[in-house]
Scaffold this motif. Structure first.
Motif, PDB file in Angstrom:
ATOM      1  N   UNK A  49       1.154  -1.319   0.122  1.00 47.03           N
ATOM      2  CA  UNK A  49       0.026   0.168  -0.069  1.00 47.03           C
ATOM      3  C   UNK A  49       1.160   1.324  -0.234  1.00 47.03           C
ATOM      4  N   UNK A  50       1.768   1.531   1.132  1.00 49.01           N
ATOM      5  CA  UNK A  50       2.735   2.576   0.645  1.00 49.01           C
ATOM      6  C   UNK A  50       3.284   3.008  -0.213  1.00 49.01           C
ATOM      7  N   UNK A  51       4.023   1.404  -0.970  1.00 48.49           N
ATOM      8  CA  UNK A  51       5.009   1.588  -2.059  1.00 48.49           C
ATOM      9  C   UNK A  51       4.023   2.386  -3.207  1.00 48.49           C
ATOM     10  N   UNK A  52       2.301   1.897  -3.752  1.00 46.24           N
ATOM     11  CA  UNK A  52       2.042   1.936  -4.549  1.00 46.24           C
ATOM     12  C   UNK A  52       1.443   3.950  -4.228  1.00 46.24           C
ATOM     13  N   UNK A  53       1.283   3.680  -2.871  1.00 47.71           N
ATOM     14  CA  UNK A  53       1.086   5.520  -2.429  1.00 47.71           C
ATOM     15  C   UNK A  53       2.623   6.527  -3.073  1.00 47.71           C
ATOM     16  N   UNK A  54       3.274   5.965  -2.999  1.00 45.16           N
ATOM     17  CA  UNK A  54       4.574   6.493  -3.705  1.00 45.16           C
ATOM     18  C   UNK A  54       4.381   6.361  -4.708  1.00 45.16           C
ATOM     19  N   UNK A  55       4.189   5.257  -5.509  1.00 41.40           N
ATOM     20  CA  UNK A  55       4.843   5.170  -6.920  1.00 41.40           C
ATOM     21  C   UNK A  55       6.569   4.603  -7.112  1.00 41.40           C
ATOM     22  N   UNK A  84      16.195   5.120  -0.167  1.00 39.90           N
ATOM     23  CA  UNK A  84      16.427   5.506   0.781  1.00 39.90           C
ATOM     24  C   UNK A  84      15.352   6.613   2.239  1.00 39.90           C
ATOM     25  N   UNK A  85      14.268   7.506   1.088  1.00 43.40           N
ATOM     26  CA  UNK A  85      13.304   8.042   1.442  1.00 43.40           C
ATOM     27  C   UNK A  85      12.375   6.496   2.475  1.00 43.40           C
ATOM     28  N   UNK A  86      11.776   5.744   0.805  1.00 39.58           N
ATOM     29  CA  UNK A  86      11.082   4.603   0.823  1.00 39.58           C
ATOM     30  C   UNK A  86      12.078   3.719   2.140  1.00 39.58           C
ATOM     31  N   UNK A  87      12.655   3.447   2.109  1.00 38.18           N
ATOM     32  CA  UNK A  87      12.916   3.030   3.485  1.00 38.18           C
ATOM     33  C   UNK A  87      12.956   2.458   4.556  1.00 38.18           C
ATOM     34  N   UNK A  88      13.178   4.352   4.872  1.00 40.93           N
ATOM     35  CA  UNK A  88      12.892   5.455   6.488  1.00 40.93           C
ATOM     36  C   UNK A  88      11.625   4.772   6.097  1.00 40.93           C
ATOM     37  N   UNK A  89      10.466   4.694   5.080  1.00 38.76           N
ATOM     38  CA  UNK A  89       9.095   5.383   5.623  1.00 38.76           C
ATOM     39  C   UNK A  89       8.497   3.550   6.253  1.00 38.76           C
ATOM     40  N   UNK A  90       9.804   2.760   6.001  1.00 36.82           N
ATOM     41  CA  UNK A  90       9.106   0.947   5.381  1.00 36.82           C
ATOM     42  C   UNK A  90       9.457   1.190   7.296  1.00 36.82           C
ATOM     43  N   UNK A  91      10.222   0.926   7.485  1.00 43.30           N
ATOM     44  CA  UNK A  91      11.131   1.103   8.801  1.00 43.30           C
ATOM     45  C   UNK A  91      10.150   1.484   9.946  1.00 43.30           C
ATOM     46  N   UNK A  92       8.906   2.515   9.712  1.00 44.09           N
ATOM     47  CA  UNK A  92       8.090   3.012  10.422  1.00 44.09           C
ATOM     48  C   UNK A  92       6.572   2.430   9.944  1.00 44.09           C
ATOM     49  N   UNK A  93       6.591   1.320   9.542  1.00 46.19           N
ATOM     50  CA  UNK A  93       5.420   0.381   9.453  1.00 46.19           C
ATOM     51  C   UNK A  93       5.344  -0.438  10.657  1.00 46.19           C
TER      52      UNK A  93
END
Length: 93
Positions: A49-55, A84-93
Motif C-alpha cells: 500500500x505504501x509503495x502504491x501511494x509513493x509510486x 532511502x526515503x522509502x526505506x525509512x518509511x518502511x522502517x516506520x511500519x
C-alpha cells in the motif's frame, strides 16, 4: 538523473542503518522477521500500500515468519535518494 555513486549511497545508507547495500551498492536490502505467516503477509500488504501511494515499487519476497525487501530505482538501474526515503518509511511500519 544518474544513479548514486557508491560513496553517495554509503552516506545515505547511514540514515537507514538496518538496511544493507547490495549488488555492488546499486540496491539496498533488509530482512524482517515475524511470529508467523499471517504477520508477514500483513506487513507485506502494508508495504504494498505504501509503495502504491509513493509510486515506487520494491522487490518483496516473503514466507512463513519472514520478508525481504529490496529497493532500487529501476529506471536508472541503481539507487536514488527516493530509495532511502522509502526505506525509512518502511522502517516506520
Amino acid at each position: 538523473m544518474p544513479a548514486l555513486d557508491p560513496a553517495e549511497a554509503g552516506e545515505l545508507a547511514l540514515q537507514v542503518p538496518l538496511w544493507t547495500l547490495a549488488e555492488g551498492g546499486k540496491r539496498i536490502r533488509r530482512e524482517f522477521t515475524f511470529r508467523n505467516f499471517a504477520d508477514a503477509l500483513s506487513f507485506v500488504n502494508r508495504v504494498g500500500e505504501l509503495a502504491e501511494a509513493e509510486d515506487h515499487h520494491p522487490e518483496i519476497r516473503f514466507g512463513w515468519g519472514h520478508a525481504e525487501i529490496e529497493l532500487w530505482t529501476h529506471k536508472i538501474g541503481g539507487l536514488h535518494e527516493n530509495d532511502f526515503i522509502l526505506a525509512a518509511k518502511i522502517d516506520q511500519l
